[in-house]
Design a protein around this motif. Structure first.
Motif, PDB file in Angstrom:
ATOM      1  N   CYS B  94       4.792   0.348  -2.794  1.00 61.71           N
ATOM      2  CA  CYS B  94       3.359   0.224  -3.077  1.00 61.71           C
ATOM      3  C   CYS B  94       2.572   0.047  -1.780  1.00 61.71           C
ATOM      4  O   CYS B  94       1.490   0.618  -1.621  1.00 61.71           O
ATOM      5  N   ASN B  95       3.115  -0.711  -0.844  1.00 60.79           N
ATOM      6  CA  ASN B  95       2.438  -0.902   0.441  1.00 60.79           C
ATOM      7  C   ASN B  95       2.336   0.412   1.211  1.00 60.79           C
ATOM      8  O   ASN B  95       1.336   0.693   1.863  1.00 60.79           O
ATOM      9  N   MET B  96       3.386   1.213   1.113  1.00 62.62           N
ATOM     10  CA  MET B  96       3.387   2.481   1.833  1.00 62.62           C
ATOM     11  C   MET B  96       2.328   3.431   1.314  1.00 62.62           C
ATOM     12  O   MET B  96       1.841   4.285   2.052  1.00 62.62           O
ATOM     13  N   LEU B  97       1.962   3.294   0.038  1.00 65.45           N
ATOM     14  CA  LEU B  97       0.983   4.220  -0.531  1.00 65.45           C
ATOM     15  C   LEU B  97      -0.393   4.069   0.095  1.00 65.45           C
ATOM     16  O   LEU B  97      -1.187   5.015   0.095  1.00 65.45           O
ATOM     17  N   ARG B  98      -0.676   2.913   0.675  1.00 63.69           N
ATOM     18  CA  ARG B  98      -2.008   2.739   1.276  1.00 63.69           C
ATOM     19  C   ARG B  98      -2.193   3.561   2.544  1.00 63.69           C
ATOM     20  O   ARG B  98      -3.302   3.741   3.028  1.00 63.69           O
ATOM     21  N   PHE B  99      -1.095   4.077   3.095  1.00 67.91           N
ATOM     22  CA  PHE B  99      -1.204   4.924   4.284  1.00 67.91           C
ATOM     23  C   PHE B  99      -1.575   6.362   3.946  1.00 67.91           C
ATOM     24  O   PHE B  99      -1.822   7.164   4.836  1.00 67.91           O
ATOM     25  N   PHE B 100      -1.579   6.686   2.661  1.00 66.55           N
ATOM     26  CA  PHE B 100      -1.797   8.073   2.253  1.00 66.55           C
ATOM     27  C   PHE B 100      -3.159   8.601   2.696  1.00 66.55           C
ATOM     28  O   PHE B 100      -3.302   9.786   3.012  1.00 66.55           O
ATOM     29  N   HIS B 101      -4.149   7.713   2.765  1.00 63.31           N
ATOM     30  CA  HIS B 101      -5.502   8.168   3.115  1.00 63.31           C
ATOM     31  C   HIS B 101      -5.850   7.927   4.572  1.00 63.31           C
ATOM     32  O   HIS B 101      -6.979   8.161   4.984  1.00 63.31           O
ATOM     33  N   LYS B 102      -4.902   7.472   5.382  1.00 62.01           N
ATOM     34  CA  LYS B 102      -5.207   7.166   6.793  1.00 62.01           C
ATOM     35  C   LYS B 102      -5.261   8.465   7.591  1.00 62.01           C
ATOM     36  O   LYS B 102      -4.226   9.095   7.836  1.00 62.01           O
ATOM     37  N   GLN B 103      -6.448   8.807   7.993  1.00 66.21           N
ATOM     38  CA  GLN B 103      -6.646  10.101   8.651  1.00 66.21           C
ATOM     39  C   GLN B 103      -6.015  10.166  10.034  1.00 66.21           C
ATOM     40  O   GLN B 103      -5.752  11.270  10.544  1.00 66.21           O
ATOM     41  N   LYS B 104      -5.766   9.016  10.635  1.00 66.48           N
ATOM     42  CA  LYS B 104      -5.211   9.034  11.997  1.00 66.48           C
ATOM     43  C   LYS B 104      -3.741   9.452  12.002  1.00 66.48           C
ATOM     44  O   LYS B 104      -3.161   9.739  13.041  1.00 66.48           O
ATOM     45  N   ALA B 114       4.368   9.344   1.086  1.00 66.75           N
ATOM     46  CA  ALA B 114       3.879   9.100  -0.276  1.00 66.75           C
ATOM     47  C   ALA B 114       4.878   9.625  -1.298  1.00 66.75           C
ATOM     48  O   ALA B 114       5.099   8.998  -2.350  1.00 66.75           O
ATOM     49  N   LEU B 115       5.486  10.748  -0.982  1.00 68.52           N
ATOM     50  CA  LEU B 115       6.492  11.337  -1.884  1.00 68.52           C
ATOM     51  C   LEU B 115       7.667  10.380  -2.068  1.00 68.52           C
ATOM     52  O   LEU B 115       8.166  10.180  -3.189  1.00 68.52           O
ATOM     53  N   VAL B 116       8.094   9.799  -0.954  1.00 69.42           N
ATOM     54  CA  VAL B 116       9.218   8.856  -1.010  1.00 69.42           C
ATOM     55  C   VAL B 116       8.810   7.589  -1.757  1.00 69.42           C
ATOM     56  O   VAL B 116       9.593   7.056  -2.567  1.00 69.42           O
ATOM     57  N   SER B 117       7.607   7.116  -1.532  1.00 70.84           N
ATOM     58  CA  SER B 117       7.127   5.909  -2.233  1.00 70.84           C
ATOM     59  C   SER B 117       7.086   6.155  -3.740  1.00 70.84           C
ATOM     60  O   SER B 117       7.585   5.345  -4.536  1.00 70.84           O
ATOM     61  N   CYS B 118       6.504   7.286  -4.106  1.00 66.81           N
ATOM     62  CA  CYS B 118       6.391   7.602  -5.539  1.00 66.81           C
ATOM     63  C   CYS B 118       7.771   7.829  -6.137  1.00 66.81           C
ATOM     64  O   CYS B 118       8.030   7.414  -7.285  1.00 66.81           O
ATOM     65  N   GLY B 119       8.669   8.459  -5.386  1.00 63.93           N
ATOM     66  CA  GLY B 119      10.033   8.656  -5.854  1.00 63.93           C
ATOM     67  C   GLY B 119      10.730   7.331  -6.088  1.00 63.93           C
ATOM     68  O   GLY B 119      11.448   7.161  -7.083  1.00 63.93           O
TER      69      GLY B 119
END
Lengths: 325, 184
Positions: B94-104, B114-119
């Motif tokens: 869940c913590n890793m999902l917050r990086f999905f929108h980080k443009q940097k 995100a794929l691994v987090s969701c998996g």
């Protein structure tokens, strides 16, 4: 830098050098980040009085916790501290080599190789098998699960198999393979015996017979070569020696080149520095009817050269020249 | 009297109910119950572990010089607690999902993470406490990233990348621990 290895998850050693490279006093401190206090190594590994590593027993090992070591190297008053990067001990596991390698004959010329591993968690292992027959030169490598099958075997050959293990990517991230296992062979007894005899046979041929035959052949060739002068002369031609041609010059004529070469005496004399040549006047005798009165007028003896004697005096290049021979 | 008693009774219950809700444990597991270790193991070994390996390999391709010797404030999510591996994995995913929108961070990298987090969440049958994170998984699972033009240049090292990289490493280690300890 230190190198830590967990041997079959039973004990761990962290080594930082060898007796040849180390001169200072070393001590090791370790801790698990955010978990335990700093502790000193309880069991140092020594080589001739110098600490070269630390031994950790099972109770001191915690996997899946960042592990760090600090090595103090002190020489005299100076101390050098070497801090390691955080290590994950589950990524440093080296399993023990597989044991109890067993071969079974399956149907249709197929062999099946099985083994067991001293490592407790079989689901965390991957294995590699290497094998070759007595007729092959190279090993064949294959990474396998728990069972290895060789689909078709030749009954006239005999095969040797080795197996080793590694922690797979499900349980860790390591490149540390175990040592190769004790090998297992497959092949009928007679073929293996025959091969040994054959090998002995080949050994005698290679190390005794062939060198002796080569030496004898070489000897025969050398003898023939010496005896056959025609061949010898082509191979070892006589070096020409021109000195004999000059024996006469040096011995008979004593190094006098002109004498030996047959240079005429007057030519030899003409090269002398104080040479003075007599001038030889040559004149043409006048015909008889035109020049008679001249002779009758005086007591001049008829000279061979009745030309103008004064002229030579005037034109003579020599001061002491005289007329006449 | 009976009417008043009934009203009082129901009122007291209604007062208690919110109290009960308040007192219920904050970190109640939002994962499916039941012993599903065999299925989890199969999905992890056959599918998820390969995606994790690819993601770790991708991490090694990016410049990480700015990541050395940096301590992160939010370090609690990086622990894989003993006997609480599933909860730790859920927390990390869940913590890793917050990086999905980080443009940097490079898009390919963010997407794979995100794929691994969701998996992970899918294999464990867990959900995140903040529901908007689950929307990310819907997007990742339905949207085909390959149709988009992939980035040509790799981004510069930055702290968000370092945090994500460490998160990935912790997630991988926690799965390793799960496989090693839970599955016997």
């Amino acid at each position: 830098s230190e190198e830590c290895v967990l041997f079959n998850e039973e004990y761990m050693t962290c080594m930082w050098g060898s007796r040849e490279t180390l001169t200072a006093n070393y001590s090791l401190y370790y801790w698990y980040e955010n978990r335990s206090p700093v502790e000193e190594c309880k069991h140092y590994l020594q080589d001739q009085g110098v600490s070269i590593g630390c031994y950790f027993n099972r109770s001191e090992i915690i996997q899946f916790q960042p592990f760090r070591v600090l090595i103090n190297a002190s020489l005299g008053s100076r101390t050098l501290k070497i801090l390691s990067k955080p290590m994950e001990l589950q990524d440093l596991v080296k399993p023990e080599a597989p044991v109890n390698l067993t071969i079974r004959n399956m149907s249709s010329n197929q062999l099946q190789l099985t083994w067991t591993s001293p490592y407790p968690k079989a689901q965390c292992l991957e294995h590699a098998v290497k094998y070759k027959s007595n007729k092959d030169t190279n090993w064949t490598h294959q990474v396998k699960g728990d069972i290895f099958s060789l689909p078709s075997v030749d009954y006239e050959k005999y095969y040797t198999f080795y197996v080793r293990s590694k922690i797979n990517s499900y349980c860790g991230s390591t490149q540390l393979w175990s040592e190769w296992s004790v090998p297992v062979v497959w092949g009928s007894n007679s073929t293996s015996k025959g091969t040994a005899e054959e090998q002995l046979h080949w050994f005698w041929i290679h190390t005794v017979l062939i060198p002796i035959a080569s030496c004898l052949l070489l000897l025969v060739l050398v003898v023939l070569l010496v005896r056959m002068e025609r061949v010898w002369v082509i191979l070892m031609p006589r070096i020409p020696n021109p000195s004999k041609n000059f024996d006469e010059l040096f011995i008979t004529h004593n190094g006098n080149f002109q004498e030996w070469a047959g240079v005429p005496k007057d030519v030899v004399e003409s090269f002398r520095p104080n040479y003075s040549e007599n001038i030889c006047y040559v004149s043409e005798l006048p015909p008889k009817d035109s020049c008679e009165p001249l002779w009758e007028s005086g007591n001049h003896p008829p000279s061979v050269m009745p030309g103008a004697p004064a002229a030579p005096r005037e034109h003579s290049p020599y001061k002491n020249s005289y007329v006449g021979v | 009297l009976s009417h008043v008693m009934a009203t009082t009774f129901f009122r007291s219950i209604f007062r208690v109910l919110p109290l009960l809700l308040l007192l219920s444990p904050v970190n109640s597991s939002s994962c499916a119950m039941g012993n599903r270790t065999t299925q989890i193991r199969e999905k992890y070994e056959n599918i998820l572990s390969h995606d994790i390996d690819e993601l770790v390999n991708m991490s090694a391709e990016y410049r990480d010089r700015c990541c050395k010797n940096k301590k992160h404030e939010n370090s609690k999510v990086f622990f894989c607690n003993d006997t609480q591996e599933i909860e730790s994995l859920q927390s990390m995913a869940c913590n890793m999902l917050r990086f999905f929108h980080k443009q940097k961070i490079s898009k390919d990298y963010r997407w794979k993470a995100a794929l691994v987090s969701c998996g992970t969440l899918q294999v464990l049958q867990c959900k995140c406490e903040r529901h908007k994170k689950d929307k990310v998984c819907m997007q990742v699972n339905t949207h085909n990233k390959d149709t988009e033009k992939s980035e040509q240049s790799k981004k510069k090292c930055n702290q968000e990348f370092c945090e994500l990289k460490e998160n990935i490493s912790s997630l991988r280690s926690c799965w390793n621990k799960f496989e090693k300890i839970i599955f016997r």
